[in-house]
Scaffold this motif. Structure first.
Motif, PDB file in Angstrom:
ATOM      1  N   UNK A  73       0.836  -1.204   0.000  1.00 28.60           N
ATOM      2  CA  UNK A  73       0.000   0.000   0.000  1.00 28.60           C
ATOM      3  C   UNK A  73       0.871   1.255   0.000  1.00 28.60           C
ATOM      4  N   UNK A  74       1.939   1.247   0.812  1.00 28.81           N
ATOM      5  CA  UNK A  74       2.832   2.400   0.882  1.00 28.81           C
ATOM      6  C   UNK A  74       3.570   2.610  -0.437  1.00 28.81           C
ATOM      7  N   UNK A  75       3.991   1.516  -1.045  1.00 31.01           N
ATOM      8  CA  UNK A  75       4.726   1.610  -2.307  1.00 31.01           C
ATOM      9  C   UNK A  75       3.822   2.168  -3.410  1.00 31.01           C
ATOM     10  N   UNK A  76       2.613   1.621  -3.514  1.00 30.04           N
ATOM     11  CA  UNK A  76       1.660   2.093  -4.528  1.00 30.04           C
ATOM     12  C   UNK A  76       1.356   3.569  -4.321  1.00 30.04           C
ATOM     13  N   UNK A  77       1.069   3.955  -3.084  1.00 29.24           N
ATOM     14  CA  UNK A  77       0.744   5.343  -2.775  1.00 29.24           C
ATOM     15  C   UNK A  77       1.903   6.271  -3.147  1.00 29.24           C
ATOM     16  N   UNK A  78       3.115   5.866  -2.803  1.00 29.19           N
ATOM     17  CA  UNK A  78       4.276   6.705  -3.084  1.00 29.19           C
ATOM     18  C   UNK A  78       4.478   6.894  -4.586  1.00 29.19           C
ATOM     19  N   UNK A  79       4.322   5.829  -5.353  1.00 26.99           N
ATOM     20  CA  UNK A  79       4.528   5.921  -6.803  1.00 26.99           C
ATOM     21  C   UNK A  79       3.427   6.757  -7.464  1.00 26.99           C
ATOM     22  N   UNK A  80       2.191   6.598  -7.003  1.00 29.14           N
ATOM     23  CA  UNK A  80       1.096   7.410  -7.549  1.00 29.14           C
ATOM     24  C   UNK A  80       1.322   8.885  -7.241  1.00 29.14           C
ATOM     25  N   UNK A  81       1.802   9.175  -6.029  1.00 30.52           N
ATOM     26  CA  UNK A  81       2.084  10.564  -5.646  1.00 30.52           C
ATOM     27  C   UNK A  81       3.203  11.174  -6.476  1.00 30.52           C
ATOM     28  N   UNK A  82       4.091  10.322  -6.997  1.00 28.09           N
ATOM     29  CA  UNK A  82       5.176  10.803  -7.844  1.00 28.09           C
ATOM     30  C   UNK A  82       4.701  11.144  -9.249  1.00 28.09           C
ATOM     31  N   UNK A  83       3.471  10.721  -9.589  1.00 27.68           N
ATOM     32  CA  UNK A  83       2.952  11.056 -10.908  1.00 27.68           C
ATOM     33  C   UNK A  83       2.836   9.888 -11.869  1.00 27.68           C
ATOM     34  N   UNK A  84       3.231   8.691 -11.423  1.00 31.21           N
ATOM     35  CA  UNK A  84       3.058   7.524 -12.289  1.00 31.21           C
ATOM     36  C   UNK A  84       1.581   7.152 -12.347  1.00 31.21           C
TER      37      UNK A  84
END
Length: 199
Positions: free
Chosen positions: A155-166
């Motif tokens: 969940x943390x990994x997905x959230x972080x990558x989405x926040x980066x713009x991916x």
């Protein structure tokens, strides 16, 4: 102007922390390169701070090393690169490879970062080629992964990558071959996912 904060981490996520400094909680935005190096909640930390002042907000950007902060300040000196974009660049690529890409004018590698188009990548390479080569890369940190509860990892990994713009399909593709159940940490999985996304 705040230049350095030392305190206890009251809250930690891949994109920001809350640092308790003598009872005052500062929300500090961080790149992954700093996140990898921070202790868990309750641990003590010192961060080099860049204060971004806009008409509608004052935001603090924190970095574990002076090198990270120097790179951040170099990036925001380029026209069209704001603090959020600079943080996202540092989250996608570590200081050593970033300096190499800038010095070599590797527009392909730079433009692979979400939000960085070809023109911005060319401008970064042109304006920062000489400056990036003068930074002391010997002080770049060696990242050490830290264990966190496995059920929270993906969940943390997905959230972080989405926040980066991916985009979600890109994130799912990158995470498709990763397995957090084998004791993988957020740090390890983020690094693996970013390698896949940056190809």
């Amino acid at each position: 102007m705040i230049a350095l904060l030392t305190g206890v981490i009251a809250y930690k996520s891949p994109d920001h922390i809350i640092l308790d400094v003598h009872g005052v909680g500062y929300r500090v935005l961080i790149p992954f390169s700093t996140y990898y190096e921070l202790p868990e909640e309750g641990g003590a930390a010192s961060l080099h701070i860049h204060t971004s002042v806009r008409e509608d907000a004052i935001q603090l950007y924190g970095f574990r090393t002076r090198l990270e902060k120097s790179f951040f300040q170099l990036l925001i000196s380029v026209s069209g690169v704001g603090p959020k974009m600079a943080r996202d660049i540092l989250s996608n690529i570590q200081p050593g490879p970033l300096a190499q890409a800038l010095v070599q004018g590797d527009v392909h590698k730079l433009s692979a970062i979400p939000g960085i188009g070809k023109k911005t990548a060319e401008r970064l390479a042109l304006e920062l080629k000489d400056k990036a080569g003068k930074l002391d890369l010997a002080s770049a940190p060696a990242f050490e992964a830290r264990e966190i509860p496995a059920e929270d990892v993906m969940d943390d990994v997905v959230s972080a990558l989405l926040n980066l713009g991916y985009k979600e399909p890109q994130v799912r593709r990158a995470l498709g071959g990763l397995d957090a159940t084998g004791g993988g940490t957020v740090e390890e999985l983020l690094k693996q996912a970013l390698k896949i996304l940056m190809k």
